[in-house]
Scaffold this active site. Structure first.
Site, PDB file in Angstrom:
ATOM      1  N   VAL A  73       0.831  -1.213   0.000  1.00 50.31           N
ATOM      2  CA  VAL A  73       0.000   0.000   0.000  1.00 50.31           C
ATOM      3  C   VAL A  73       0.868   1.267   0.000  1.00 50.31           C
ATOM      4  O   VAL A  73       0.641   2.192  -0.794  1.00 50.31           O
ATOM      5  CB  VAL A  73      -0.960   0.004   1.212  1.00 50.31           C
ATOM      6  CG1 VAL A  73      -1.872   1.223   1.145  1.00 50.31           C
ATOM      7  CG2 VAL A  73      -1.780  -1.277   1.258  1.00 50.31           C
TER       8      VAL A  73
ATOM      9  N   LYS B  28      -7.476  -1.984   9.382  1.00 49.57           N
ATOM     10  CA  LYS B  28      -8.754  -2.327  10.017  1.00 49.57           C
ATOM     11  C   LYS B  28      -8.569  -2.932  11.391  1.00 49.57           C
ATOM     12  O   LYS B  28      -9.387  -2.729  12.286  1.00 49.57           O
ATOM     13  CB  LYS B  28      -9.579  -3.277   9.145  1.00 49.57           C
ATOM     14  CG  LYS B  28      -8.867  -4.540   8.699  1.00 49.57           C
ATOM     15  CD  LYS B  28      -8.384  -4.385   7.304  1.00 49.57           C
ATOM     16  CE  LYS B  28      -7.524  -5.504   6.809  1.00 49.57           C
ATOM     17  NZ  LYS B  28      -6.993  -5.227   5.485  1.00 49.57           N
TER      18      LYS B  28
ATOM     19  N   GLU C  53     -10.672   4.968   4.696  1.00 50.39           N
ATOM     20  CA  GLU C  53     -11.379   4.380   3.550  1.00 50.39           C
ATOM     21  C   GLU C  53     -10.747   3.061   3.097  1.00 50.39           C
ATOM     22  O   GLU C  53     -11.431   2.099   2.750  1.00 50.39           O
ATOM     23  CB  GLU C  53     -11.385   5.375   2.381  1.00 50.39           C
ATOM     24  CG  GLU C  53     -12.162   4.905   1.181  1.00 50.39           C
ATOM     25  CD  GLU C  53     -13.645   4.752   1.496  1.00 50.39           C
ATOM     26  OE1 GLU C  53     -14.331   5.759   1.641  1.00 50.39           O
ATOM     27  OE2 GLU C  53     -14.102   3.593   1.619  1.00 50.39           O
TER      28      GLU C  53
ATOM     29  N   VAL D 112     -11.496  -0.764   4.682  1.00 49.23           N
ATOM     30  CA  VAL D 112     -12.672  -1.601   4.445  1.00 49.23           C
ATOM     31  C   VAL D 112     -12.881  -1.769   2.945  1.00 49.23           C
ATOM     32  O   VAL D 112     -13.098  -0.799   2.227  1.00 49.23           O
ATOM     33  CB  VAL D 112     -13.936  -0.973   5.075  1.00 49.23           C
ATOM     34  CG1 VAL D 112     -15.124  -1.915   4.899  1.00 49.23           C
ATOM     35  CG2 VAL D 112     -13.721  -0.662   6.538  1.00 49.23           C
TER      36      VAL D 112
ATOM     37  N   LYS E  25     -13.620  -5.469   9.438  1.00 50.82           N
ATOM     38  CA  LYS E  25     -14.206  -4.499   8.498  1.00 50.82           C
ATOM     39  C   LYS E  25     -15.690  -4.288   8.796  1.00 50.82           C
ATOM     40  O   LYS E  25     -16.181  -3.159   8.801  1.00 50.82           O
ATOM     41  CB  LYS E  25     -14.021  -4.998   7.062  1.00 50.82           C
ATOM     42  CG  LYS E  25     -12.553  -5.121   6.660  1.00 50.82           C
ATOM     43  CD  LYS E  25     -12.400  -5.852   5.335  1.00 50.82           C
ATOM     44  CE  LYS E  25     -10.945  -6.118   5.016  1.00 50.82           C
ATOM     45  NZ  LYS E  25     -10.750  -7.022   3.887  1.00 50.82           N
TER      46      LYS E  25
ATOM     47  N   GLY F  38      -4.976  -5.049  -3.095  1.00 52.34           N
ATOM     48  CA  GLY F  38      -4.050  -4.783  -4.196  1.00 52.34           C
ATOM     49  C   GLY F  38      -3.518  -3.364  -4.099  1.00 52.34           C
ATOM     50  O   GLY F  38      -4.127  -2.496  -3.474  1.00 52.34           O
TER      51      GLY F  38
HETATM   52  N1  LIG Z   1      -2.274  -5.125   0.677  1.00 55.93           N
HETATM   53  C1  LIG Z   1      -3.553  -4.828   0.495  1.00 55.93           C
HETATM   54  O1  LIG Z   1      -4.109  -5.101  -0.570  1.00 55.93           O
HETATM   55  C2  LIG Z   1      -4.328  -4.138   1.573  1.00 55.93           C
HETATM   56  C3  LIG Z   1      -5.683  -3.841   1.349  1.00 55.93           C
HETATM   57  C4  LIG Z   1      -6.394  -3.151   2.326  1.00 55.93           C
HETATM   58  C5  LIG Z   1      -5.782  -2.797   3.503  1.00 55.93           C
HETATM   59  N2  LIG Z   1      -4.483  -3.126   3.709  1.00 55.93           N
HETATM   60  C6  LIG Z   1      -3.863  -2.734   4.973  1.00 55.93           C
HETATM   61  O2  LIG Z   1      -2.805  -1.835   4.713  1.00 55.93           O
HETATM   62  C7  LIG Z   1      -1.790  -2.003   5.688  1.00 55.93           C
HETATM   63  C8  LIG Z   1      -0.460  -2.313   4.976  1.00 55.93           C
HETATM   64  O3  LIG Z   1      -0.619  -3.465   4.197  1.00 55.93           O
HETATM   65  P1  LIG Z   1       0.473  -3.908   3.120  1.00 55.93           P
HETATM   66  O4  LIG Z   1      -0.150  -5.012   2.351  1.00 55.93           O
HETATM   67  O5  LIG Z   1       1.000  -2.730   2.406  1.00 55.93           O
HETATM   68  O6  LIG Z   1       1.592  -4.522   4.073  1.00 55.93           O
HETATM   69  P2  LIG Z   1       3.099  -4.915   3.696  1.00 55.93           P
HETATM   70  O7  LIG Z   1       3.258  -5.042   2.222  1.00 55.93           O
HETATM   71  O8  LIG Z   1       3.461  -6.033   4.574  1.00 55.93           O
HETATM   72  O9  LIG Z   1       3.908  -3.612   4.145  1.00 55.93           O
HETATM   73  C9  LIG Z   1       4.066  -3.252   5.484  1.00 55.93           C
HETATM   74  C10 LIG Z   1       5.078  -2.148   5.539  1.00 55.93           C
HETATM   75  O10 LIG Z   1       5.212  -1.704   6.888  1.00 55.93           O
HETATM   76  C11 LIG Z   1       6.599  -1.649   7.213  1.00 55.93           C
HETATM   77  N3  LIG Z   1       6.784  -1.892   8.624  1.00 55.93           N
HETATM   78  C12 LIG Z   1       6.400  -2.968   9.337  1.00 55.93           C
HETATM   79  N4  LIG Z   1       6.803  -2.838  10.614  1.00 55.93           N
HETATM   80  C13 LIG Z   1       7.463  -1.659  10.676  1.00 55.93           C
HETATM   81  C14 LIG Z   1       8.144  -0.978  11.724  1.00 55.93           C
HETATM   82  N5  LIG Z   1       8.214  -1.487  12.942  1.00 55.93           N
HETATM   83  N6  LIG Z   1       8.683   0.214  11.453  1.00 55.93           N
HETATM   84  C15 LIG Z   1       8.615   0.742  10.219  1.00 55.93           C
HETATM   85  N7  LIG Z   1       7.990   0.132   9.187  1.00 55.93           N
HETATM   86  C16 LIG Z   1       7.445  -1.054   9.429  1.00 55.93           C
HETATM   87  C17 LIG Z   1       7.273  -2.722   6.367  1.00 55.93           C
HETATM   88  O11 LIG Z   1       8.633  -2.430   6.226  1.00 55.93           O
HETATM   89  P3  LIG Z   1       9.628  -3.315   5.305  1.00 55.93           P
HETATM   90  O12 LIG Z   1       9.087  -3.180   3.899  1.00 55.93           O
HETATM   91  O13 LIG Z   1      10.952  -2.709   5.449  1.00 55.93           O
HETATM   92  O14 LIG Z   1       9.509  -4.707   5.832  1.00 55.93           O
HETATM   93  C18 LIG Z   1       6.486  -2.594   5.070  1.00 55.93           C
HETATM   94  O15 LIG Z   1       7.021  -1.610   4.249  1.00 55.93           O
HETATM   95  C19 LIG Z   1      -2.291  -3.126   6.623  1.00 55.93           C
HETATM   96  O16 LIG Z   1      -2.956  -2.547   7.707  1.00 55.93           O
HETATM   97  C20 LIG Z   1      -3.261  -3.884   5.750  1.00 55.93           C
HETATM   98  O17 LIG Z   1      -4.251  -4.564   6.502  1.00 55.93           O
HETATM   99  C21 LIG Z   1      -3.734  -3.784   2.769  1.00 55.93           C
END
Ligand SMILES: NC(=O)c1ccc[n+]([C@@H]2O[C@H](COP(=O)([O-])OP(=O)(O)OC[C@H]3O[C@@H](n4cnc5c(N)ncnc54)[C@H](OP(=O)(O)O)[C@@H]3O)[C@@H](O)[C@H]2O)c1
Length: 428
Positions: free
Chosen positions: A15, A107, A131, A134, A207, A304
């Site tokens: 994200v 969420k 936004e 969810v 959600k 995504g």
């Molecule tokens: N992916 C989706 O499609 C999606 C959809 C809706 C909502 N979300 C929500 O969006 C949020 C992020 O999701 P994501 O899929 O983008 O996760 P992700 O790809 O796992 O990315 C998480 C990011 O947070 C960083 N991070 C984790 N712990 C940290 C810390 N202690 N200090 C600094 N940075 C830290 C990680 O760093 P590193 O990269 O260095 O490891 C990584 O860049 C979550 O709450 C998820 O539920 C995601």
């Protein structure tokens, strides 16, 4: 020259990197729409060296997301790290304490701490917008908070976990058992690190609890969501449901009833020809019902990079425009404590069980059901190769309590050899 809105982005994964891309790609468009430039001051993630497919060289780097949240050149913390506690919560609290607005996709954080965080932000005149938390790219929070603000909301129904919908539709289309499709989803990287968050209904339950808070003006009550995952769904259930004109979905339902607030996230049967029944693969769908508007259906990508970053940017632009909307659509201090409905509203149920292949077996089951006030609408018995015969029953409307009472009595009949399983049939 209007003052830029300065972002601090905590998290540069799927994200976060998506947000960086949109801010870079659409700078002029965002400025026209927001009435001021939107810029990134600083970013934070765990690894400084990881290749993220975005150029970060123009932004300050913070190893610690809390330090990022406190920076003087950050107006809005964009929290896209994830996790209900740990750095996500600490950075959000630090941003609020430092008098900043927060945009989050998290969420889990809001389902567990949303009330306290919203109250803290509002006490300082700041906002938390979510936004992206969810149904990913679907603007359902804005639909409820703004578009339908003039309605009394009757019901919120939806498929809000794309991975579960992928698993269920793939089981049906490929005729594969749950365990095999689960393994496929794992290999494809569709499941969370803890798969139970997806298949146990927890992520979707988070959600639903957020939407329920906005819809009914109640404090987020995730612990009151009745949760049931999809792990017990058999390929036969999917086939039998299809024979009877239904599809099985992990369905979230929230409604305010005379008995209190009902929030359920569980596998349900929906008519195969309904919009929810037609939903294939990883797509999400949320159906909102208001007293004035009637029913509206929102459908789109629930996850995504592009869709989720799109939702984050909608919140960022809202803040840049100077629009201040309370986290849950009304001041957090005015949200009511909802009494959870102890039992769900009556509905027809799909019952599956294997009966001993001997005369009178079905009559014994029908007697128990009848004595518990459950009447049979339709029934089907399938061909069988051994001593037991699979039987499916669609009931008229009855309560889950009646079904549970009947199930508790079935072993004593001595004719039920497998199951029984009950799935609610939701009218959508
Ligand atoms: N992916 C989706 O499609 C999606 C959809 C809706 C909502 N979300 C929500 O969006 C949020 C992020 O999701 P994501 O899929 O983008 O996760 P992700 O790809 O796992 O990315 C998480 C990011 O947070 C960083 N991070 C984790 N712990 C940290 C810390 N202690 N200090 C600094 N940075 C830290 C990680 O760093 P590193 O990269 O260095 O490891 C990584 O860049 C979550 O709450 C998820 O539920 C995601």
């Amino acid at each position: 020259m209007p003052t830029p809105l300065r972002l601090g982005i905590a998290g540069l994964g799927t994200v976060g990197a998506g947000v960086v891309k949109i801010v870079g790609r659409h700078a002029a468009l965002l400025e026209r729409r927001a009435g001021r430039p939107i810029v990134i001051s600083a970013v934070s993630a765990r690894s400084r060296t990881k290749n993220r497919d975005v150029d970060l060289s123009a932004f300050a780097w913070e190893d610690d997301p809390v330090a990022l949240a406190r920076r003087g050149d950050v107006d809005v913390l964009v929290e896209v790290m994830g996790g209900s506690d740990g750095p996500a919560r600490a950075a959000t609290e630090a941003a609020i304490a430092a008098g900043k607005d927060v945009v989050t996709a998290n969420k889990a954080l809001l389902a567990l701490h949303g009330q306290a965080l919203a109250e803290a932000a509002e006490a300082k005149g700041h906002v938390i917008r979510f936004e992206a938390a969810v149904a990913g790219g679907i603007p359902v929070v804005k639909a409820l908070t703004e578009g339908l603000a003039g309605n009394e909301i009757r019901r919120v129904v939806g498929v809000m976990n794309g991975t579960c919908n992928y698993i269920l539709t793939r089981m049906e289309s490929a005729g594969l058992p749950y365990a095999e499709v689960f393994e496929e989803a794992l290999q494809l990287g569709y499941l969370e690190a803890d798969p139970n968050l997806d298949v146990g209904g927890i992520d979707a339950g988070h959600k639903l609890s957020l939407l329920a808070a906005i819809a009914f003006g109640t404090r987020v009550a995730f612990d009151a969501v009745e949760l049931e995952g999809i792990g017990n769904i058999l390929i036969d259930d999917i086939r039998h449901a299809a024979d009877m004109g239904f599809r099985i979905k992990l369905l979230g339902v929230a409604q305010m009833t005379g008995r209190g607030l009902e929030q359920r996230m569980s596998p349900c049967l929906v008519p195969a020809d309904s919009p929810l029944g037609q939903l294939q693969g990883g797509t999400n769908m949320v159906v909102l019902e208001g007293d004035a508007v009637g029913q509206i259906v929102l459908r789109g990508a629930g996850a995504g990079q592009g869709p989720t970053a799109s939702a984050v940017m909608a919140d960022v632009i809202e803040i840049a425009r100077g629009t201040r909307i309370s986290t849950f659509g009304q001041p957090a201090a005015t949200l009511a404590h909802a009494t959870p409905a102890k039992a769900s509203a009556a509905a027809p149920y799909y019952l599956r069980m294997a009966l001993a292949d001997k005369p009178g077996a079905l009559a014994k089951v029908a007697t128990v059901l009848g004595e518990e006030g459950i009447s049979i609408d339709r029934m089907r018995q399938y061909g069988h190769a051994d001593v037991s015969a699979p039987v499916l029953i669609v009931t008229h409307k009855c309560t889950r309590t009646a079904v549970d009472h009947a199930f508790a009595r079935l072993p004593a009949t001595g004719v039920v050899l497998g199951g029984p399983v009950a799935l609610r049939i939701e009218n959508v």
